[in-house]
Design a protein around this motif. Structure first.
Motif, PDB file in Angstrom:
ATOM      1  N   ALA A 128      36.399  42.807  25.694  1.00  0.00           N
ATOM      2  CA  ALA A 128      36.323  43.015  27.144  1.00  0.00           C
ATOM      3  C   ALA A 128      36.966  44.345  27.503  1.00  0.00           C
ATOM      4  CB  ALA A 128      37.009  41.871  27.895  1.00  0.00           C
ATOM      5  N   ASN A 129      36.486  44.943  28.575  1.00  0.00           N
ATOM      6  CA  ASN A 129      37.013  46.223  29.035  1.00  0.00           C
ATOM      7  C   ASN A 129      38.297  45.989  29.828  1.00  0.00           C
ATOM      8  OD1 ASN A 129      37.466  48.649  30.576  1.00  0.00           O
ATOM      9  ND2 ASN A 129      35.368  49.248  30.105  1.00  0.00           N
ATOM     10  N   ILE A 130      39.422  46.438  29.276  1.00  0.00           N
ATOM     11  CA  ILE A 130      40.726  46.198  29.903  1.00  0.00           C
ATOM     12  C   ILE A 130      40.798  46.820  31.293  1.00  0.00           C
ATOM     13  CG2 ILE A 130      43.182  46.754  29.731  1.00  0.00           C
ATOM     14  CD1 ILE A 130      43.007  46.369  26.758  1.00  0.00           C
ATOM     15  N   VAL A 131      40.210  47.994  31.460  1.00  0.00           N
ATOM     16  CA  VAL A 131      40.238  48.668  32.762  1.00  0.00           C
ATOM     17  C   VAL A 131      39.568  47.809  33.824  1.00  0.00           C
ATOM     18  CG1 VAL A 131      39.414  50.664  34.060  1.00  0.00           C
ATOM     19  CG2 VAL A 131      40.333  50.978  31.756  1.00  0.00           C
ATOM     20  N   ALA A 132      38.372  47.312  33.524  1.00  0.00           N
ATOM     21  CA  ALA A 132      37.640  46.490  34.495  1.00  0.00           C
ATOM     22  C   ALA A 132      38.402  45.209  34.819  1.00  0.00           C
ATOM     23  CB  ALA A 132      36.252  46.154  33.943  1.00  0.00           C
ATOM     24  N   LEU A 280      29.334  56.152  33.795  1.00  0.00           N
ATOM     25  CA  LEU A 280      29.710  57.159  32.805  1.00  0.00           C
ATOM     26  C   LEU A 280      30.905  56.726  31.966  1.00  0.00           C
ATOM     27  CD1 LEU A 280      29.271  60.041  31.688  1.00  0.00           C
ATOM     28  CD2 LEU A 280      30.819  60.864  33.476  1.00  0.00           C
ATOM     29  N   TYR A 281      31.904  56.099  32.596  1.00  0.00           N
ATOM     30  CA  TYR A 281      33.183  55.917  31.914  1.00  0.00           C
ATOM     31  C   TYR A 281      33.503  54.488  31.473  1.00  0.00           C
ATOM     32  CZ  TYR A 281      34.463  60.694  33.245  1.00  0.00           C
ATOM     33  OH  TYR A 281      34.506  62.061  33.370  1.00  0.00           O
ATOM     34  N   ILE A 282      32.986  53.445  32.139  1.00  0.00           N
ATOM     35  CA  ILE A 282      33.435  52.104  31.762  1.00  0.00           C
ATOM     36  C   ILE A 282      32.321  51.141  31.365  1.00  0.00           C
ATOM     37  CG2 ILE A 282      35.431  52.338  33.275  1.00  0.00           C
ATOM     38  CD1 ILE A 282      34.155  50.288  35.133  1.00  0.00           C
ATOM     39  N   LEU A 283      31.055  51.477  31.620  1.00  0.00           N
ATOM     40  CA  LEU A 283      29.977  50.541  31.311  1.00  0.00           C
ATOM     41  C   LEU A 283      29.871  50.268  29.821  1.00  0.00           C
ATOM     42  CD1 LEU A 283      27.559  48.831  32.203  1.00  0.00           C
ATOM     43  CD2 LEU A 283      26.140  50.894  32.065  1.00  0.00           C
ATOM     44  N   GLN A 284      30.018  51.292  28.990  1.00  0.00           N
ATOM     45  CA  GLN A 284      29.870  51.112  27.546  1.00  0.00           C
ATOM     46  C   GLN A 284      31.145  51.522  26.808  1.00  0.00           C
ATOM     47  OE1 GLN A 284      26.639  53.478  26.028  1.00  0.00           O
ATOM     48  NE2 GLN A 284      27.269  55.313  27.086  1.00  0.00           N
ATOM     49  N   THR A 323      30.488  43.532  37.383  1.00  0.00           N
ATOM     50  CA  THR A 323      29.286  43.687  36.558  1.00  0.00           C
ATOM     51  C   THR A 323      29.660  43.955  35.108  1.00  0.00           C
ATOM     52  OG1 THR A 323      28.040  44.580  38.443  1.00  0.00           O
ATOM     53  CG2 THR A 323      27.167  45.027  36.248  1.00  0.00           C
ATOM     54  N   VAL A 324      30.643  44.826  34.898  1.00  0.00           N
ATOM     55  CA  VAL A 324      31.101  45.127  33.533  1.00  0.00           C
ATOM     56  C   VAL A 324      31.660  43.877  32.866  1.00  0.00           C
ATOM     57  CG1 VAL A 324      32.819  46.414  32.193  1.00  0.00           C
ATOM     58  CG2 VAL A 324      31.537  47.563  34.002  1.00  0.00           C
ATOM     59  N   LEU A 325      32.422  43.077  33.605  1.00  0.00           N
ATOM     60  CA  LEU A 325      32.985  41.855  33.039  1.00  0.00           C
ATOM     61  C   LEU A 325      31.875  40.879  32.639  1.00  0.00           C
ATOM     62  CD1 LEU A 325      35.407  40.101  32.327  1.00  0.00           C
ATOM     63  CD2 LEU A 325      35.448  39.295  34.696  1.00  0.00           C
ATOM     64  N   VAL A 326      30.861  40.733  33.480  1.00  0.00           N
ATOM     65  CA  VAL A 326      29.734  39.855  33.157  1.00  0.00           C
ATOM     66  C   VAL A 326      29.036  40.334  31.886  1.00  0.00           C
ATOM     67  CG1 VAL A 326      27.445  39.093  33.915  1.00  0.00           C
ATOM     68  CG2 VAL A 326      29.359  39.067  35.513  1.00  0.00           C
ATOM     69  N   MET A 327      28.832  41.642  31.776  1.00  0.00           N
ATOM     70  CA  MET A 327      28.170  42.188  30.584  1.00  0.00           C
ATOM     71  C   MET A 327      29.056  42.054  29.348  1.00  0.00           C
ATOM     72  SD  MET A 327      25.256  42.798  31.626  1.00  0.00           S
ATOM     73  CE  MET A 327      24.740  43.253  29.966  1.00  0.00           C
ATOM     74  N   ASN A 328      30.362  42.123  29.519  1.00  0.00           N
ATOM     75  CA  ASN A 328      31.272  41.893  28.392  1.00  0.00           C
ATOM     76  C   ASN A 328      31.138  40.468  27.862  1.00  0.00           C
ATOM     77  OD1 ASN A 328      34.049  43.959  29.611  1.00  0.00           O
ATOM     78  ND2 ASN A 328      32.159  44.487  28.548  1.00  0.00           N
ATOM     79  N   LEU A 329      30.843  39.516  28.743  1.00  0.00           N
ATOM     80  CA  LEU A 329      30.650  38.131  28.326  1.00  0.00           C
ATOM     81  C   LEU A 329      29.294  37.919  27.663  1.00  0.00           C
ATOM     82  CD1 LEU A 329      32.111  36.352  31.501  1.00  0.00           C
ATOM     83  CD2 LEU A 329      33.222  36.630  29.283  1.00  0.00           C
ATOM     84  N   ILE A 330      28.300  38.697  28.080  1.00  0.00           N
ATOM     85  CA  ILE A 330      26.954  38.566  27.531  1.00  0.00           C
ATOM     86  C   ILE A 330      26.827  39.312  26.203  1.00  0.00           C
ATOM     87  CG2 ILE A 330      24.515  39.164  27.906  1.00  0.00           C
ATOM     88  CD1 ILE A 330      24.970  38.678  30.869  1.00  0.00           C
TER      89      ILE A 330
END
Length: 363
Positions: A128-132, A280-284, A323-330
């Motif tokens: 998971a993205n810690i920033v998000a 740019l910075y947190i999606l991937q 959105t980033v958190l949801v994608m981290n779960l998927i």
């Protein structure tokens, strides 16, 4: 003496004729920090002291939490560890509103980041993205600090909802807005027979949001050109996200809002919710995305769909981090499918060849 000569000669050893196939992590992280510092410099020259205070507290909390994590849990320090913690601190601070209490930001983040580094894994091992997640935690603790939408549903039905935002005074025009707009209309836009009203240049350069990451979209666009042109980050996922998201904004949002068909406001969606910055910075972030081509394509398309459902039509202060958190779960589900396809390919192609080679050797 021989040892001295040996040590002297070893200093001349190089990787020639070999070269790195990809940029080193130290190089990528250093350039990323430099690009983020441009955003910080913009806060300095615009006198955004409240945003700078929040940013500084987030940065200090990130670095100190990295020190705590390394001291208590890992006890190993890598060359990139400090750079990554600086990037995470800068990103978190830029995604927080200037109205948030800096002291609260510091103490919440130093605790949350230390726990999340232990729970999610470090750097590329993190799922998971810690920033998000940290921004979400701060939002849940005090959501009143995050700005609400300033446009009504009837405003969003308009073909140019961004223009209504400008006319309502939500975007303060920069001093040279009219001059730059007139120049663009007389030169570039005249060639294609269109013109833009005053205010759009300000919306692109500095929209005045209380969340710094939402403000300097022109700087973010220039930074993306640097990162993509140097091949520092993969362009596939961001491109697919923006393509799917803007298509849905353009064609589907008018159906939901009851607006003019096929006239959804893409400019409002891209320039008011930190969409460009976060893409740019947190999606991937490292470790949170699939590896192979089809996995990335699925991830990019799904992120665009969930972005439309969660971020909405624009002016969302925290929609992107959710959105980033949801994608981290998927993403782990996509990666499991990737692994199964990989092992299936090995069983079908590699193992039979190995058996044939073994039979040939035994013959």
């Amino acid at each position: 003496m021989p040892n001295f000569e040996l040590n002297k000669s070893c200093r001349k050893i190089s990787l020639n004729p070999f070269r790195f196939a990809f940029w080193s992590l130290d190089t990528i992280s250093t350039v990323t920090i430099g690009l983020l510092l441009i955003q910080v410099f913009m806060l300095v020259i615009t006198g955004s002291m409240a945003s700078l205070a929040v940013l500084l507290c987030a940065l200090l909390a990130s670095v100190l939490s990295e020190l705590i994590y390394r001291t208590l849990f890992v006890k190993v320090m890598y060359s990139h560890s400090w750079r990554i913690s600086i990037i995470q601190g800068l990103l978190t601070g830029l995604l927080l509103p200037s109205t948030y209490n800096p002291v609260a930001v510091f103490f919440i983040l130093i605790f949350a980041m230390s726990i999340f580094r232990w729970a999610f894994g470090e750097f590329a091992e993190a799922w998971a993205n810690i920033v998000a997640v940290c921004v979400i935690v701060l939002y849940l603790i005090n959501s009143s600090c995050f700005p609400p939408s300033v446009l009504s549903s009837s405003d969003l039905q308009s073909r140019n909802a961004a223009l209504i935002l400008i006319q309502n005074g939500a975007v303060a025009p920069i001093a040279s807005d009219s001059a730059i707009t007139d120049f663009l209309n007389r030169t570039i836009f005249k060639l294609v027979g269109i013109s833009i009203p005053d205010g759009y240049v300000s919306l692109l350069w500095d929209n005045g949001s209380v969340i710094p990451a939402f403000r300097f979209n022109a700087i973010t666009l220039i930074s993306s050109l640097v990162l993509f042109s140097l091949d520092f980050i993969d362009f596939l996922i961001p491109t697919l996200f923006l393509f799917v998201y803007t298509i849905l904004i353009r064609f589907v949002s008018p159906l939901i809002l009851g607006g003019i068909p096929m006239q959804g406001d893409i400019i409002l969606a891209l320039l008011t919710s930190g969409t460009l910055f976060s893409t740019l910075y947190i999606l991937q972030w490292y470790g949170t995305t699939p590896i192979n081509l089809w996995g990335k394509i699925i991830y990019g398309i799904l992120s665009g769909i969930f972005g439309f459902l969660i971020i909405g039509f624009g002016l969302s202060s925290v929609g992107y981090v959710f959105t980033v958190l949801v994608m981290n779960l998927i993403s782990p589900c996509i990666q499991i499918i990737e692994d199964k396809r990989k092992f299936s390919s090995i069983r079908k192609k590699v193992i039979p060849r190995l058996k044939k080679m073994k039979e040939f050797e035994n013959a």
